[in-house]
Design an enzyme around this catalytic site. Structure first.
Site, PDB file in Angstrom:
ATOM      1  N   LYS A 116      55.713  60.542  56.240  1.00 52.34           N
ATOM      2  CA  LYS A 116      55.947  59.750  55.020  1.00 52.34           C
ATOM      3  C   LYS A 116      56.786  60.552  53.797  1.00 52.34           C
ATOM      4  O   LYS A 116      57.174  59.738  52.914  1.00 52.34           O
ATOM      5  CB  LYS A 116      54.313  59.478  54.320  1.00 52.34           C
ATOM      6  CG  LYS A 116      53.527  58.670  55.529  1.00 52.34           C
ATOM      7  CD  LYS A 116      53.710  57.364  55.402  1.00 52.34           C
ATOM      8  CE  LYS A 116      52.835  56.251  56.163  1.00 52.34           C
ATOM      9  NZ  LYS A 116      52.931  54.932  55.945  1.00 52.34           N
ATOM     10  N   SER A 164      46.276  54.914  49.775  1.00 49.70           N
ATOM     11  CA  SER A 164      45.454  55.921  49.399  1.00 49.70           C
ATOM     12  C   SER A 164      45.672  57.281  50.576  1.00 49.70           C
ATOM     13  O   SER A 164      45.159  58.198  50.189  1.00 49.70           O
ATOM     14  CB  SER A 164      44.198  55.743  49.126  1.00 49.70           C
ATOM     15  OG  SER A 164      43.649  55.317  50.511  1.00 49.70           O
TER      16      SER A 164
END
Lengths: 316, 316
Positions: free
Chosen positions: B53, B78
């Site tokens: 990511k 989250s």
């Protein structure tokens, strides 16, 4: 072969290098920050069989004459050395006989079996193990390969430092675990041979701090009932390794099991690698500052990665 | 910027490569044997922030104009995207606002805080999260960076495959996890762009198999109550990623949580590396043979290593 020197380690490396992994050196900005030093991790947890023991075992097995090797090799150690010796014997196509206490953990039995070792179970006492090993050697003619009181083992273990300093010749210090002392003896021979000004440190658990005690009193002394989660470091420092350590090592740091567990967690959580407790004591000593290396470029040998997930209540 | 193509991924790589890790590719003779294929593992578990990511987030943050970036970035994801976006915003010295449910785990909160993200807690419902994110964007002027429905995110995630095929141009197949589909879309663009004959596979948990369902019916379809230990893969495949996946991906394999857990254990025990459940589904599909790659040279993207040791009852 008598004294192990830098040349013996170089010969060992030439003998084994096509068979073992030249393991990578990793770094971590976050662990550097936590430790206040510039750390380089030699990842012997990625070594064949999961520990540096593959180096010494391979050197010992490949050094035998055909006649010696033909009847196989034997040991009464049941941890990483047993797995490594089984594997190394397989490389040469000869049997490895491993004497293990009947109480050995499933994971240790599995490792030896996976690499083709032949297990000889005995009662879980020191005496029963030695007797069983003597009997095996007598009956099979196998060569007993001691896990650390053996010049070829010491030379083989030193090859990790040879690769390490070959890639990172400007380290200020190098630190590794000490149990029986094969890795520390080999490491100190290489480090002081290549770079006389380097500081060489050993690290051991406080529950098995015989090397520290022996080192500071200049006399081999055993501790009663050694105990630690670093179960690969419970052995008494050897009579062949201790003189080398006394002569070439600068200091021995001691760490608590609590700090060792924290180090294992750091490797899992920060570096995403698996290091067994015995393999993590070098970094544990640096992180807990029982090894004084502030601001230095420190080489740390992560000696093994055979973490038994079923026996890690301290991991969470 | 509309459609993401190979060139967009190359530009993304040029933009981010000095900031992220060119992660190593590992192999394992033992896992090859178990899987019956020749496997290459791209270790994004070693990436900055512990997952791929960081690639997309860095590309998205560095692509903003100074005016856009000045008020910061925001997300209502989250997990690994939140940590990665916080870290990427820090590279540029701008704030990252992360909307998280009040029930988020300590490890997720810690990760975002460690990288300097500013957490905005909300009720643990999808609606509350979106409302909170809208409010944050309205009040701060931050740019919302969606975790996968964003061309710069897709292009950034594709850079893992660009490195992978750059080093291993002769792979027969490449497999990666699919949740929202950013990694799989980026991977398929690169793989088919560089090597049209390669097979591209997605892998997802059977408890959240919306991509398989959508792929086989050629229509985006959600599943009810997605659930899996691979908690990074519960998102519904995106309306921007799905068309790419439909066009370029060859098949989607589904694996059980049992097989995912076994894969995580294999990485810990055999390869001595930490891979989180979401990162292990590609190998799990190969090992469980729900991905048909027998005898092939298979590239597997291990997408992340943020294993929560306090939430792994299935590990032992």
């Amino acid at each position: 072969m008598s004294e192990v020197d830098l040349n013996a380690v170089r010969e060992a490396h030439a003998r084994i290098r096509e068979r073992i992994h030249w393991t990578p050196v990793m770094t971590s900005a976050r662990l550097d920050e936590l430790a206040g030093a510039h750390l380089f991790f030699k990842c012997e947890n990625f070594q064949e069989t999961g520990s540096f023991k593959a180096r010494g075992a391979t050197n010992a097995v490949l050094s035998l004459t055909d006649a010696e090797a033909s009847r196989g090799v034997a040991t009464h150690s049941s941890g990483n050395h047993a797995a490594a010796l089984s594997w190394a014997a397989g490389l040469r196509g000869v049997p490895a006989f491993v004497v293990m206490p009947s109480t050995a953990s499933r994971i240790k039995i599995d490792a030896v079996e996976r690499y083709g070792g032949r297990i000889v179970f005995c009662e879980p006492t020191h005496r029963a193990r030695e007797e069983a090993a003597d009997r095996v050697v007598r009956e099979t003619g196998a060569v007993l390969i001691h896990p650390y009181n053996n010049p070829r083992i010491i030379a083989g273990q030193g090859t990790a430092a040879l690769e390490f300093l070959g890639e990172h010749p400007d380290l200020d210090a190098i630190i590794c675990p000490v149990g029986g002392g094969g890795l520390l003896a080999g490491t100190s021979i290489v480090a002081k041979g290549l770079r006389p000004g380097i500081r060489v440190l050993g690290a051991e658990p406080e529950g098995a701090a015989d090397t520290k005690l022996s080192f500071e009193s200049a006399r081999r002394q055993q501790v009663d009932h050694p105990s630690s989660i670093a179960d690969g470091l419970l052995a008494f420092v050897g009579d062949m390794t201790f003189p080398v350590i006394r002569r070439l090592v600068d200091s021995v740091a001691v760490v608590s099991d609590h700090d060792i567990a924290a180090a294992v967690r750091s490797f899992l959580e920060v570096m995403k690698i698996v290091v067994e407790p015995s393999g993590a004591v070098g970094y544990a000593a640096v992180a807990a500052k029982t090894a004084e290396v502030a601001g230095l470029r420190v080489g740390i040998i992560l000696s093994g990665g055979n973490l038994d997930l079923e026996r890690t209540p301290w991991l969470k």
